[in-house]
Design a protein around this motif. Structure first.
Motif, mmCIF file in Angstrom:
data_model
loop_
_atom_site.group_PDB
_atom_site.id
_atom_site.type_symbol
_atom_site.label_atom_id
_atom_site.label_comp_id
_atom_site.label_asym_id
_atom_site.label_seq_id
_atom_site.Cartn_x
_atom_site.Cartn_y
_atom_site.Cartn_z
ATOM 1 N N GLY A 43 0.824 -1.197 0.000
ATOM 2 C CA GLY A 43 0.000 0.000 0.000
ATOM 3 C C GLY A 43 0.857 1.246 0.000
ATOM 4 N N ASP A 50 0.587 5.872 0.026
ATOM 5 C CA ASP A 50 -0.172 7.115 0.138
ATOM 6 C C ASP A 50 0.520 8.124 -0.758
ATOM 7 O OD1 ASP A 50 -1.225 9.630 0.914
ATOM 8 O OD2 ASP A 50 -1.730 8.840 2.882
ATOM 9 N N GLN A 91 -3.817 10.268 -1.564
ATOM 10 C CA GLN A 91 -4.592 9.231 -2.256
ATOM 11 C C GLN A 91 -4.026 7.865 -1.878
ATOM 12 O OE1 GLN A 91 -4.313 9.064 -6.566
ATOM 13 N NE2 GLN A 91 -6.198 7.907 -6.720
ATOM 14 N N LYS A 92 -4.885 7.014 -1.317
ATOM 15 C CA LYS A 92 -4.476 5.666 -0.923
ATOM 16 C C LYS A 92 -4.556 4.747 -2.139
ATOM 17 C CE LYS A 92 -4.590 6.337 3.694
ATOM 18 N NZ LYS A 92 -3.350 6.608 4.351
ATOM 19 N N PHE A 144 -2.731 0.886 -3.937
ATOM 20 C CA PHE A 144 -1.920 -0.297 -3.671
ATOM 21 C C PHE A 144 -1.514 -0.933 -4.986
ATOM 22 C CE2 PHE A 144 -6.144 -2.069 -3.946
ATOM 23 C CZ PHE A 144 -5.984 -3.349 -4.473
ATOM 24 N N GLN A 155 -6.866 1.976 -6.739
ATOM 25 C CA GLN A 155 -7.196 2.805 -5.576
ATOM 26 C C GLN A 155 -7.528 1.866 -4.426
ATOM 27 O OE1 GLN A 155 -10.385 5.554 -6.332
ATOM 28 N NE2 GLN A 155 -9.203 6.739 -7.792
ATOM 29 N N ASN A 156 -7.096 2.223 -3.237
ATOM 30 C CA ASN A 156 -7.363 1.396 -2.061
ATOM 31 C C ASN A 156 -8.735 1.780 -1.497
ATOM 32 O OD1 ASN A 156 -7.362 -0.143 0.220
ATOM 33 N ND2 ASN A 156 -5.635 0.892 1.194
ATOM 34 N N ARG A 157 -9.764 1.322 -2.203
ATOM 35 C CA ARG A 157 -11.132 1.672 -1.825
ATOM 36 C C ARG A 157 -12.073 0.585 -2.319
ATOM 37 N NH1 ARG A 157 -15.621 4.454 -3.578
ATOM 38 N NH2 ARG A 157 -16.500 5.897 -2.077
ATOM 39 N N GLY A 206 -10.817 1.083 3.050
ATOM 40 C CA GLY A 206 -9.563 0.488 2.606
ATOM 41 C C GLY A 206 -9.667 -1.028 2.652
ATOM 42 N N PRO A 229 -1.052 -3.635 7.342
ATOM 43 C CA PRO A 229 -0.307 -2.898 6.325
ATOM 44 C C PRO A 229 0.235 -3.824 5.230
ATOM 45 C CG PRO A 229 0.250 -2.085 8.495
ATOM 46 C CD PRO A 229 -0.628 -3.291 8.697
ATOM 47 N N ASP A 230 0.013 -3.450 4.004
ATOM 48 C CA ASP A 230 0.495 -4.158 2.820
ATOM 49 C C ASP A 230 -0.139 -5.533 2.596
ATOM 50 O OD1 ASP A 230 2.196 -1.988 2.258
ATOM 51 O OD2 ASP A 230 3.780 -2.843 3.495
#
Length: 105
Positions: free
Chosen positions: A17, A19, A23-24, A26, A38-40, A47, A52-53
């Motif tokens: 992941g 930032d 904007q998040k 991955f 997009q991490n959405r 998320g 994490p990751d």
């Protein structure tokens, strides 16, 4: 294009992941290719990662949303199981060169 990481920092069958200016996003590497999203989650807008990751299911063959377990194809971002079946993650254009991995941002 925005720089994500060096190629060595995203090994095969893994995810990371990032930032980028708030904007998040991955990235996932599968069979040598890099895919970025997009991490959405399209279901609730949250998320995807549970740590994490950690964006992949235990077999590292699908992207998995930690909130409701939705499963997405790595190559297309299409949801194939879960509450948002038929919807897709938002794909980002990415490329890889000698410096590393870049994403459209």
């Amino acid at each position: 294009m925005k720089f994500l990481c060096t190629s060595a920092e995203l090994v095969d069958a893994s995810s990371r992941g990032f930032d980028i200016a708030g904007q998040k996003v991955f990235a996932v590497r599968r069979e040598g290719r890099v895919y970025a999203y997009q991490n959405r989650c399209p279901h609730r807008g949250v998320g995807l990662e549970w740590q994490p990751d950690q964006f992949l299911d235990p077999s590292a063959s699908l992207i998995q949303c930690a909130t409701h377990g939705a499963l997405f194809l790595i190559e297309s971002g299409e949801c194939v199981a879960g509450p948002c079946a038929g919807q897709s993650l938002t794909a980002l254009k990415c490329r890889e060169d000698a410096q590393g991995i870049w994403v459209q941002g």
